[in-house]
Structure formats: C-alpha cells, structure tokens
Motif scaffolding. Structure first.
Motif, mmCIF file in Angstrom:
data_model
loop_
_atom_site.group_PDB
_atom_site.id
_atom_site.type_symbol
_atom_site.label_atom_id
_atom_site.label_comp_id
_atom_site.label_asym_id
_atom_site.label_seq_id
_atom_site.Cartn_x
_atom_site.Cartn_y
_atom_site.Cartn_z
ATOM 1 N N PHE A 199 10.693 -63.092 -46.369
ATOM 2 C CA PHE A 199 10.851 -64.516 -46.682
ATOM 3 C C PHE A 199 10.688 -64.768 -48.185
ATOM 4 O O PHE A 199 11.144 -65.794 -48.708
ATOM 5 N N ARG A 200 10.090 -63.838 -48.920
ATOM 6 C CA ARG A 200 9.884 -64.020 -50.359
ATOM 7 C C ARG A 200 11.209 -64.128 -51.110
ATOM 8 O O ARG A 200 11.251 -64.668 -52.224
ATOM 9 N N HIS A 201 12.295 -63.596 -50.508
ATOM 10 C CA HIS A 201 13.606 -63.680 -51.160
ATOM 11 C C HIS A 201 14.122 -65.115 -51.223
ATOM 12 O O HIS A 201 15.099 -65.379 -51.941
ATOM 13 N N TYR A 202 13.493 -66.038 -50.493
ATOM 14 C CA TYR A 202 14.045 -67.391 -50.363
ATOM 15 C C TYR A 202 13.093 -68.452 -50.890
ATOM 16 O O TYR A 202 13.197 -69.623 -50.518
ATOM 17 N N LEU A 203 12.190 -68.059 -51.791
ATOM 18 C CA LEU A 203 11.258 -69.034 -52.365
ATOM 19 C C LEU A 203 12.000 -70.132 -53.121
ATOM 20 O O LEU A 203 11.618 -71.313 -53.059
ATOM 21 N N ALA A 204 13.066 -69.779 -53.812
ATOM 22 C CA ALA A 204 13.809 -70.778 -54.589
ATOM 23 C C ALA A 204 14.495 -71.795 -53.688
ATOM 24 O O ALA A 204 14.553 -72.994 -54.006
ATOM 25 N N ALA A 205 15.005 -71.343 -52.549
ATOM 26 C CA ALA A 205 15.658 -72.262 -51.599
ATOM 27 C C ALA A 205 14.640 -73.155 -50.911
ATOM 28 O O ALA A 205 14.980 -74.252 -50.447
ATOM 29 N N ASP A 206 13.407 -72.690 -50.801
ATOM 30 C CA ASP A 206 12.273 -73.446 -50.276
ATOM 31 C C ASP A 206 12.492 -74.029 -48.877
ATOM 32 O O ASP A 206 12.340 -75.231 -48.655
ATOM 33 N N PRO A 207 12.832 -73.190 -47.889
ATOM 34 C CA PRO A 207 12.911 -73.700 -46.512
ATOM 35 C C PRO A 207 11.508 -73.955 -45.965
ATOM 36 O O PRO A 207 10.501 -73.548 -46.564
ATOM 37 N N VAL A 208 11.448 -74.606 -44.821
ATOM 38 C CA VAL A 208 10.196 -74.727 -44.082
ATOM 39 C C VAL A 208 9.977 -73.425 -43.316
ATOM 40 O O VAL A 208 10.940 -72.819 -42.813
ATOM 41 N N ILE A 209 8.735 -72.972 -43.253
ATOM 42 C CA ILE A 209 8.404 -71.783 -42.481
ATOM 43 C C ILE A 209 7.341 -72.120 -41.456
ATOM 44 O O ILE A 209 6.374 -72.841 -41.741
ATOM 45 N N HIS A 210 7.552 -71.659 -40.232
ATOM 46 C CA HIS A 210 6.543 -71.717 -39.169
ATOM 47 C C HIS A 210 6.206 -70.263 -38.847
ATOM 48 O O HIS A 210 7.013 -69.556 -38.238
ATOM 49 N N TRP A 211 5.033 -69.825 -39.262
ATOM 50 C CA TRP A 211 4.642 -68.411 -39.179
ATOM 51 C C TRP A 211 3.474 -68.236 -38.222
ATOM 52 O O TRP A 211 2.588 -69.109 -38.138
ATOM 53 N N GLY A 212 3.466 -67.120 -37.510
ATOM 54 C CA GLY A 212 2.337 -66.833 -36.634
ATOM 55 C C GLY A 212 2.124 -65.342 -36.483
ATOM 56 O O GLY A 212 3.087 -64.563 -36.423
ATOM 57 N N ALA A 213 0.867 -64.932 -36.443
ATOM 58 C CA ALA A 213 0.502 -63.535 -36.205
ATOM 59 C C ALA A 213 -0.411 -63.459 -34.991
ATOM 60 O O ALA A 213 -1.220 -64.367 -34.763
ATOM 61 N N TYR A 214 -0.263 -62.388 -34.212
ATOM 62 C CA TYR A 214 -1.067 -62.188 -32.991
ATOM 63 C C TYR A 214 -1.018 -63.436 -32.090
ATOM 64 O O TYR A 214 -2.021 -63.835 -31.500
ATOM 65 N N VAL A 215 0.165 -64.034 -31.998
ATOM 66 C CA VAL A 215 0.298 -65.305 -31.268
ATOM 67 C C VAL A 215 -0.109 -65.117 -29.801
ATOM 68 O O VAL A 215 0.334 -64.184 -29.133
ATOM 69 N N GLY A 216 -0.968 -65.995 -29.324
ATOM 70 C CA GLY A 216 -1.414 -65.949 -27.941
ATOM 71 C C GLY A 216 -2.678 -65.149 -27.724
ATOM 72 O O GLY A 216 -3.187 -65.100 -26.601
ATOM 73 N N THR A 217 -3.206 -64.525 -28.779
ATOM 74 C CA THR A 217 -4.423 -63.736 -28.646
ATOM 75 C C THR A 217 -5.589 -64.443 -29.331
ATOM 76 O O THR A 217 -5.417 -65.463 -30.014
ATOM 77 N N GLU A 218 -6.776 -63.867 -29.195
ATOM 78 C CA GLU A 218 -7.956 -64.441 -29.849
ATOM 79 C C GLU A 218 -7.863 -64.347 -31.369
ATOM 80 O O GLU A 218 -8.556 -65.083 -32.081
ATOM 81 N N ASP A 219 -7.021 -63.454 -31.884
ATOM 82 C CA ASP A 219 -6.870 -63.272 -33.330
ATOM 83 C C ASP A 219 -5.735 -64.105 -33.916
ATOM 84 O O ASP A 219 -5.382 -63.919 -35.094
ATOM 85 N N GLU A 220 -5.176 -65.009 -33.149
ATOM 86 C CA GLU A 220 -4.008 -65.783 -33.578
ATOM 87 C C GLU A 220 -4.230 -66.461 -34.932
ATOM 88 O O GLU A 220 -5.279 -67.043 -35.200
ATOM 89 N N ILE A 221 -3.188 -66.379 -35.781
ATOM 90 C CA ILE A 221 -3.181 -67.062 -37.078
ATOM 91 C C ILE A 221 -1.871 -67.832 -37.179
ATOM 92 O O ILE A 221 -0.795 -67.266 -36.945
ATOM 93 N N LEU A 222 -1.938 -69.100 -37.558
ATOM 94 C CA LEU A 222 -0.750 -69.945 -37.676
ATOM 95 C C LEU A 222 -0.724 -70.617 -39.045
ATOM 96 O O LEU A 222 -1.748 -71.104 -39.528
ATOM 97 N N VAL A 223 0.459 -70.638 -39.661
ATOM 98 C CA VAL A 223 0.657 -71.345 -40.927
ATOM 99 C C VAL A 223 2.020 -72.016 -40.875
ATOM 100 O O VAL A 223 2.989 -71.418 -40.405
ATOM 101 N N SER A 224 2.091 -73.235 -41.384
ATOM 102 C CA SER A 224 3.353 -73.968 -41.383
ATOM 103 C C SER A 224 3.443 -74.800 -42.654
ATOM 104 O O SER A 224 2.444 -75.345 -43.126
ATOM 105 N N GLY A 225 4.655 -74.902 -43.231
ATOM 106 C CA GLY A 225 4.840 -75.729 -44.416
ATOM 107 C C GLY A 225 6.029 -75.274 -45.227
ATOM 108 O O GLY A 225 6.771 -74.352 -44.833
ATOM 109 N N ARG A 226 6.225 -75.905 -46.375
ATOM 110 C CA ARG A 226 7.269 -75.468 -47.294
ATOM 111 C C ARG A 226 6.928 -74.073 -47.810
ATOM 112 O O ARG A 226 5.792 -73.787 -48.168
#
Length: 257
Positions: A199-226
């Motif tokens: 996704f770093r290739h598209y910093l200039a275009a600046d899309p919205v990103i909805h990101w998640g790691a270990y989704v559905g587990t106790e270690d879940e991490i979520l980040v959302s934004g430009r």
C-alpha cells in the motif's frame, strides 16, 4: 470409499463456524493437521479448540505432519515455479496420510478432514492439492467442500463497511500484484498475502484503507483512515505484532475516491 471433507473454519474466531461446518466435523474419523512450526503453534491450538468446542462426544483421531517449507522467492518470474514445487510436495504428504490413515474395509476409519483457515476457495491450495492426488491415481476418495467465513468477509464486518459500492466492482488481489500497479477498472481493492506493505506505493493517491491483522482472534488489530495519515501506524503495529508472535496474517481494503 474414503471421503475427505475440506472445511472452512473462518478467520480465527471458533464461533465463526457455520452450522454446516459443525455437522461435517461430527462425521469425521480423522483430522489431518499441518504443523507450521513453533512460531505458528497457535494455529494448531485454534484447531484443537474448534474440535473441543464443536464435536459432540464423537470419537476421532488427530494426525499431525510437518508442512513442507516453501521457497519465498522475490523474483516474480520464479514465483509460479516455487508454488508448483511446494504444492507437489504437499500433494505427496497428503497422499501418504490419506493412504496410511484411511481405509475402505469394515471397521476402518474412512472419513478424513482438512481444516482450512478462512474459506477453501480463496487463496488456499488444499483443493488444488487434492485434485493433483486424484490425477495421480494411487488412491481414490470422494471429497466435499464446506465454505467458511474468509478473512475478507471478517475484515469488512469488523470495519462495518461493504466491500463494493453501488454498481461498482471490487477486486481481490495479492500484495505482489498490487505492487505492480492498481488494477484497471476498479476503485475498491482487497489485498491479501502482502508481506511488503505494498500500500506504500499509493501514498500520493491517498485512498482510504481499512486494515486488519489476526481478524477474529484475541490478537486482532484494526486501523482505518486515509492512507497518508495511518500508513506509518500500520507499519509500526505490523512490525511489533510480527516480532511478538513470529508471524502475521493481515488483510486490507483500499478505497479510492
């Protein structure tokens, strides 16, 4: 005849199993589990928890084997060959387990299952490996596929967004392909298997990103934004999580205006 179930078990939450999947679990004699090493032992532990929680008193056996190591080539031209080699070694392993552990005679265990993270139809090799075994002709079996909740569906649910917008397509791709360019004709792209944060290739275009790691587990991490505002935070969280656990499984949706 021997029968193999390929059961999608969701993105990490044992409660994500469908009723169909639970019914299939309770018809299985032997569960084949692939050990991916000490770093990913929690993936095996989750499968044990799923069986403990959802099998209703039925006797079953567990057969574990070490998953073949995969050559993580950086060269895109060499990538298909590396995947073919890995799948061939997996096919030999699966074939041996099926022959050794499942029989066709009276009183023998005839039904086996592979528990597939997410959904068997989305970026998973199990179905292709089983087809390769059948083409070899050394062992016969019937097989049935039970769909599961993919990390893509789980990601959208956790961020409370739809994957597509009205009348517009969405494309699912890999980090390797995203690094080669934004797909033509789509503004909404779901990215899986991205080891290099393409996704770093598209910093200039600046899309919205909805990101998640270990989704559905106790270690879940979520980040959302430009992307310009949260890319650094995602990289920091991802690096820290990978160091802490030894592995990471993340997915994200990029949405441009």
């Amino acid at each position: 005849m021997r029968k193999i179930y390929v059961i999608g078990i969701g993105a990490g939450d044992p409660d994500q199993l469908t009723v169909q999947a639970v019914k299939a679990l309770n018809h299985v004699d032997v569960f084949f589990l692939l050990d991916k090493g000490e770093e990913k032992s929690d993936l095996i532990a989750l499968r044990h928890e799923i069986l403990r929680r959802h099998i209703d008193g039925r006797a079953y056996r567990l057969v574990e084997a070490r998953d073949p190591e995969r050559d993580r080539v950086a060269d895109s031209a060499a990538y298909p060959g590396a995947v073919d080699d890995w799948r061939s070694r997996r096919a030999a392993l699966y074939e041996r387990m099926i022959i050794d552990e499942l029989g066709e005679g009276p009183g023998e265990d005839r039904t086996g299952a592979f528990l597939v993270w997410g959904d068997p139809a989305l970026y998973d090799s199990t179905l292709a490996v089983l087809e390769a075994i059948l083409e070899r002709g050394r062992v016969r079996f019937d097989h049935e596929v039970i769909p599961g909740i993919s990390s893509v569906s789980a990601l959208a649910a956790r961020h409370r967004v739809g994957l597509n917008r009205v009348g517009r397509p969405v494309q699912i791709t890999t980090g390797r392909r995203l690094a080669e360019g934004w797909p033509d004709g789509v503004d909404d792209v779901v990215v899986m298997l991205d080891a290099h944060q393409s996704f770093r290739h598209y910093l200039a275009a600046d899309p919205v990103i909805h990101w998640g790691a270990y989704v559905g587990t106790e270690d879940e991490i979520l980040v959302s934004g430009r992307l310009s505002e949260v890319a650094g935070r995602i990289e920091e969280l991802r690096s820290a999580a990978r160091t802490r656990k030894g592995w990471i499984m993340d997915t994200y949706l990029l949405r441009r205006d």
